[in-house]
Design a protein around this motif. Structure first.
Motif, PDB file in Angstrom:
ATOM      1  N   TYR A 185      -0.215  -5.888 -10.296  1.00 43.96           N
ATOM      2  CA  TYR A 185       1.181  -5.883 -10.748  1.00 43.96           C
ATOM      3  C   TYR A 185       1.601  -7.280 -11.197  1.00 43.96           C
ATOM      4  O   TYR A 185       1.096  -8.298 -10.702  1.00 43.96           O
ATOM      5  CB  TYR A 185       2.116  -5.480  -9.601  1.00 43.96           C
ATOM      6  CG  TYR A 185       2.044  -4.040  -9.187  1.00 43.96           C
ATOM      7  CD1 TYR A 185       2.719  -3.056  -9.904  1.00 43.96           C
ATOM      8  CD2 TYR A 185       1.345  -3.656  -8.043  1.00 43.96           C
ATOM      9  CE1 TYR A 185       2.680  -1.720  -9.499  1.00 43.96           C
ATOM     10  CE2 TYR A 185       1.306  -2.334  -7.642  1.00 43.96           C
ATOM     11  CZ  TYR A 185       1.976  -1.374  -8.374  1.00 43.96           C
ATOM     12  OH  TYR A 185       1.944  -0.060  -7.975  1.00 43.96           O
ATOM     13  N   GLU A 196       0.934  -7.281  -3.902  1.00 47.68           N
ATOM     14  CA  GLU A 196       1.306  -5.874  -4.023  1.00 47.68           C
ATOM     15  C   GLU A 196       0.089  -5.037  -4.411  1.00 47.68           C
ATOM     16  O   GLU A 196      -0.535  -5.280  -5.446  1.00 47.68           O
ATOM     17  CB  GLU A 196       2.415  -5.709  -5.060  1.00 47.68           C
ATOM     18  CG  GLU A 196       2.974  -4.312  -5.153  1.00 47.68           C
ATOM     19  CD  GLU A 196       3.473  -3.786  -3.817  1.00 47.68           C
ATOM     20  OE1 GLU A 196       3.044  -2.670  -3.444  1.00 47.68           O
ATOM     21  OE2 GLU A 196       4.263  -4.480  -3.140  1.00 47.68           O
ATOM     22  N   ARG A 198       0.031  -1.316  -3.636  1.00 50.01           N
ATOM     23  CA  ARG A 198       0.293   0.117  -3.533  1.00 50.01           C
ATOM     24  C   ARG A 198       0.170   0.830  -4.875  1.00 50.01           C
ATOM     25  O   ARG A 198       0.144   0.193  -5.935  1.00 50.01           O
ATOM     26  CB  ARG A 198       1.676   0.333  -2.927  1.00 50.01           C
ATOM     27  CG  ARG A 198       1.754  -0.038  -1.455  1.00 50.01           C
ATOM     28  CD  ARG A 198       3.167   0.023  -0.928  1.00 50.01           C
ATOM     29  NE  ARG A 198       3.971  -1.089  -1.441  1.00 50.01           N
ATOM     30  CZ  ARG A 198       5.236  -1.320  -1.065  1.00 50.01           C
ATOM     31  NH1 ARG A 198       5.813  -0.504  -0.186  1.00 50.01           N
ATOM     32  NH2 ARG A 198       5.894  -2.344  -1.577  1.00 50.01           N
ATOM     33  N   ALA A 199       0.117   2.140  -4.804  1.00 46.19           N
ATOM     34  CA  ALA A 199       0.011   2.953  -6.014  1.00 46.19           C
ATOM     35  C   ALA A 199       1.301   2.860  -6.825  1.00 46.19           C
ATOM     36  O   ALA A 199       2.384   2.653  -6.263  1.00 46.19           O
ATOM     37  CB  ALA A 199      -0.260   4.407  -5.642  1.00 46.19           C
ATOM     38  N   GLY A 201       4.665   3.709  -8.411  1.00 40.77           N
ATOM     39  CA  GLY A 201       5.684   4.578  -7.852  1.00 40.77           C
ATOM     40  C   GLY A 201       6.116   4.144  -6.477  1.00 40.77           C
ATOM     41  O   GLY A 201       7.208   4.499  -6.016  1.00 40.77           O
ATOM     42  N   LEU A 202       5.283   3.364  -5.798  1.00 40.40           N
ATOM     43  CA  LEU A 202       5.596   2.868  -4.462  1.00 40.40           C
ATOM     44  C   LEU A 202       5.887   1.368  -4.454  1.00 40.40           C
ATOM     45  O   LEU A 202       6.219   0.814  -3.408  1.00 40.40           O
ATOM     46  CB  LEU A 202       4.436   3.162  -3.499  1.00 40.40           C
ATOM     47  CG  LEU A 202       4.046   4.629  -3.332  1.00 40.40           C
ATOM     48  CD1 LEU A 202       2.823   4.742  -2.429  1.00 40.40           C
ATOM     49  CD2 LEU A 202       5.207   5.444  -2.765  1.00 40.40           C
ATOM     50  N   GLN A 203       5.752   0.718  -5.599  1.00 41.39           N
ATOM     51  CA  GLN A 203       5.926  -0.728  -5.674  1.00 41.39           C
ATOM     52  C   GLN A 203       7.409  -1.102  -5.631  1.00 41.39           C
ATOM     53  O   GLN A 203       8.276  -0.279  -5.916  1.00 41.39           O
ATOM     54  CB  GLN A 203       5.273  -1.281  -6.946  1.00 41.39           C
ATOM     55  CG  GLN A 203       6.073  -1.066  -8.232  1.00 41.39           C
ATOM     56  CD  GLN A 203       5.727   0.220  -8.935  1.00 41.39           C
ATOM     57  OE1 GLN A 203       5.380   1.207  -8.292  1.00 41.39           O
ATOM     58  NE2 GLN A 203       5.832   0.220 -10.261  1.00 41.39           N
ATOM     59  N   ASP A 205      11.004  -2.966  -6.718  1.00 43.43           N
ATOM     60  CA  ASP A 205      11.676  -3.146  -8.003  1.00 43.43           C
ATOM     61  C   ASP A 205      11.183  -4.417  -8.676  1.00 43.43           C
ATOM     62  O   ASP A 205      11.002  -5.454  -8.027  1.00 43.43           O
ATOM     63  CB  ASP A 205      13.195  -3.234  -7.805  1.00 43.43           C
ATOM     64  CG  ASP A 205      13.807  -1.911  -7.366  1.00 43.43           C
ATOM     65  OD1 ASP A 205      13.119  -0.877  -7.510  1.00 43.43           O
ATOM     66  OD2 ASP A 205      14.949  -1.932  -6.883  1.00 43.43           O
ATOM     67  N   THR A 230      -5.983   2.515  -5.220  1.00 42.19           N
ATOM     68  CA  THR A 230      -4.809   3.371  -5.034  1.00 42.19           C
ATOM     69  C   THR A 230      -4.270   3.899  -6.368  1.00 42.19           C
ATOM     70  O   THR A 230      -3.473   4.846  -6.375  1.00 42.19           O
ATOM     71  CB  THR A 230      -3.681   2.624  -4.296  1.00 42.19           C
ATOM     72  OG1 THR A 230      -3.326   1.442  -5.022  1.00 42.19           O
ATOM     73  CG2 THR A 230      -4.130   2.241  -2.885  1.00 42.19           C
TER      74      THR A 230
END
Length: 277
Positions: A185, A196, A198-199, A201-203, A205, A230
């Motif tokens: 990301y 970061e 995570r997949a 949609g879970l990150q 803002d 992920t």
């Protein structure tokens, strides 16, 4: 002659061989690309290294973060050593030969004929392919040069987190390393968010997958990459993600690289070697 690309293997040698047998890979005629992370955490890293090294010019391998970690351990940098399962490589009779081969792998592979590039993790939005190639060449020269041990002792860290052509020295090399081997990301203005994982949609803002940043300079180029278990398999935005979490009990995925759209040829269930976390 076919060209296949395979996702992160991380020492899962048996799964790799079963996958190649299933797709009918012919080491005498076909080519095999690896998105990196050949080693670590899985049960047989040394066999994976020997297999790819033996393929010679039939293989294209880019370095991943776990591959660099192995090189750092071998150079005497014990940071994060407790999280590694690399003793089979470090104590192998052909250790030096394998490590020399690994240290001379690129950070970016480009096939002009098939119009495809391959990296382990990603590219920051400020880099077009020409800039990425130039930055990869800088880091490759350091890894393959006489000062590689000094680099491997200083490479860990999350700063600097934003590209500037004025970056110099170890700051510049660390930023380049983190893009090619750790990026998932970033912010819309290109600041790396390396913690970061995570997949999508879970990150939080403001965190954008590197390949979805509006106006990224590499968007016209087709890129295959791994690193992001992920995320799983993905084919959109001119990128193909191949890390489907074999190590974590997921799958090992291969695609056939073509001048036309790549074909997902097979993914193999994996027994898994670790539980995440």
């Amino acid at each position: 002659m076919a060209t296949y690309a395979v996702g992160d293997i991380q020492g899962c040698y048996n799964e790799l061989r079963h996958l190649l047998d299933h797709i009918g890979f012919d080491p005498a005629a076909d080519r095999l690309w690896s998105v990196g992370d050949l080693v670590n955490r899985g049960p047989d890293s040394v066999s994976v290294l020997r297999w790819f090294k033996a393929l010679g010019d039939r293989a294209a391998v880019v370095l991943g973060n776990h591959d660099l970690h192995l090189l750092a351990l071998a150079a005497g940098n014990a940071r994060h050593a407790g999280k590694s399962t690399l003793n089979d490589v470090l104590t192998a009779p052909d250790r030096d030969e394998l490590l020399h081969w690994l240290r001379h792998r690129p950070l970016l592979h480009l096939d002009e004929k098939k119009r495809f590039a391959m990296v382990h993790a990603g590219l920051p939005p400020q880099w077009d392919l020409a800039q990425a190639r130039a930055c990869a060449a800088e880091l490759e020269a350091t890894l393959q040069g006489p000062g590689y041990r000094e680099f491997l002792h200083a490479m860990y860290g999350n700063q600097p987190d934003r590209w500037s052509p004025d970056l110099a020295g170890m700051d510049r090399l660390r930023f380049i390393t983190n893009c090619f081997t750790r990026l998932r990301y970033c912010t819309a203005d290109g600041r790396l968010l390396l913690r970061e994982k995570r997949a999508p949609g879970l990150q939080p803002d403001g965190a954008v997958p590197w390949f979805k940043v509006p106006g990224r300079a590499s968007r016209e180029h087709r890129i295959v990459f791994g690193h992001w278990s992920t995320l799983g398999y993905l084919a959109e935005h001119n990128v193909w993600a191949l890390d489907t979490g074999c190590l974590w009990g997921g799958r090992l995925t291969a695609v056939r690289i073509r001048r036309k759209k790549p074909i997902k040829v097979f993914d193999l269930d994996c027994a898994g070697y670790q539980t995440p976390g």
